[in-house]
Write an enzyme that holds these catalytic residues in place. Structure first.
Site, PDB file in Angstrom:
ATOM      1  N   LYS A 109       0.829  -1.204   0.000  1.00  0.00           N
ATOM      2  CA  LYS A 109       0.000   0.000   0.000  1.00  0.00           C
ATOM      3  C   LYS A 109       0.867   1.258   0.000  1.00  0.00           C
ATOM      4  O   LYS A 109       0.625   2.189  -0.776  1.00  0.00           O
ATOM      5  CB  LYS A 109      -0.942   0.013   1.202  1.00  0.00           C
ATOM      6  CG  LYS A 109      -1.927   1.185   1.197  1.00  0.00           C
ATOM      7  CD  LYS A 109      -2.760   1.228   2.464  1.00  0.00           C
ATOM      8  CE  LYS A 109      -1.964   1.792   3.612  1.00  0.00           C
ATOM      9  NZ  LYS A 109      -2.788   2.053   4.815  1.00  0.00           N
ATOM     10  N   ASP A 129      -6.632   1.194   1.055  1.00  0.00           N
ATOM     11  CA  ASP A 129      -6.679   1.319   2.508  1.00  0.00           C
ATOM     12  C   ASP A 129      -8.060   0.892   2.985  1.00  0.00           C
ATOM     13  O   ASP A 129      -8.866   0.350   2.218  1.00  0.00           O
ATOM     14  CB  ASP A 129      -6.340   2.750   2.942  1.00  0.00           C
ATOM     15  CG  ASP A 129      -7.420   3.749   2.558  1.00  0.00           C
ATOM     16  OD1 ASP A 129      -8.347   3.394   1.778  1.00  0.00           O
ATOM     17  OD2 ASP A 129      -7.360   4.899   3.029  1.00  0.00           O
TER      18      ASP A 129
END
Length: 214
Positions: free
Chosen positions: A120, A138
């Site tokens: 991420k 997220d």
């Protein structure tokens, strides 16, 4: 969400916010990398509060190394998990200096090799700092993608891969920002604010949440 609805879904988000930006404050790829590393399980607000004090003193890998662990912890102790994050940030800075000439690398493999940097974080840096069409999933993007039917999946990686297939190319660079902001301010975790949602017409979520006074 049907394929035909995806284009107007993103076109509506684009019309409301043509050039979305991360809410993390940064002035260089390294400042962004450090901020994203510090933001795991923490709010952007708390990270910005800490980096406003840290960056005037140390905003390069070498400067952070010169600061040392104890001093670095002092600047970021208001952020959750600050001890672990301080160690990871220092180790990352050491690798940047020793292996990358103090510069932030531009490939996913090199970014993910840095301590404390996962997929991420690498996606955020590639997208925000270098303009690549990546999708940093997220909690907000995961929720919005599943709730709306845009890209349902059981894991962040599954959602990411589905988004990369389903989001039209012209929206890809900004798509993850639109989805994050939508999840943060409208499509809330406990009670989505459907009554003021600009893309409710394209969303699979039922029943839509009525306005509080309805």
């Amino acid at each position: 969400m049907k394929i035909a609805q995806i284009e107007p879904f993103f076109a509506t988000l684009e019309a409301a916010n043509p050039t979305p930006e991360t809410e993390l404050e940064y002035a260089s790829p390294f400042e962004l990398l450090a901020a994203v590393l510090l933001s795991a399980q923490a709010t952007d607000v708390s990270v910005n509060k800490a980096t406003r004090r840290l960056y005037p003193v140390a905003n390069t890998p070498q400067a952070v190394l010169d600061l040392g662990l104890e001093a670095l912890e002092g600047y970021i102790r208001t952020i959750g998990l600050y001890r672990t994050k301080a160690k990871n940030l220092l180790a990352t800075c050491r690798m940047l200096v020793e292996q990358h000439g103090g510069e932030v690398p531009r490939t996913r493999e090199e970014l993910e090799a840095l301590p404390g940097v996962g997929r991420k974080t690498a996606n955020v840096v590639l997208n925000v700092a270098f303009g690549e069409a990546t999708m940093a999933v997220d909690t907000h993007i995961f929720r919005v993608s599943n709730r709306t039917g845009l890209a349902p999946g059981k894991t962040p990686l599954a959602v990411e891969l589905k988004l990369l297939k389903r989001v039209p190319a012209r929206f890809m660079v900004h798509a993850h920002h639109w989805l994050i902001l939508h999840g943060r301010y409208v499509c809330l975790a406990r009670t989505p604010q459907c009554w003021r949602c600009s893309v409710a017409a394209y969303c699979d979520y039922k029943p839509k949440t009525p306005a509080p006074d309805a």
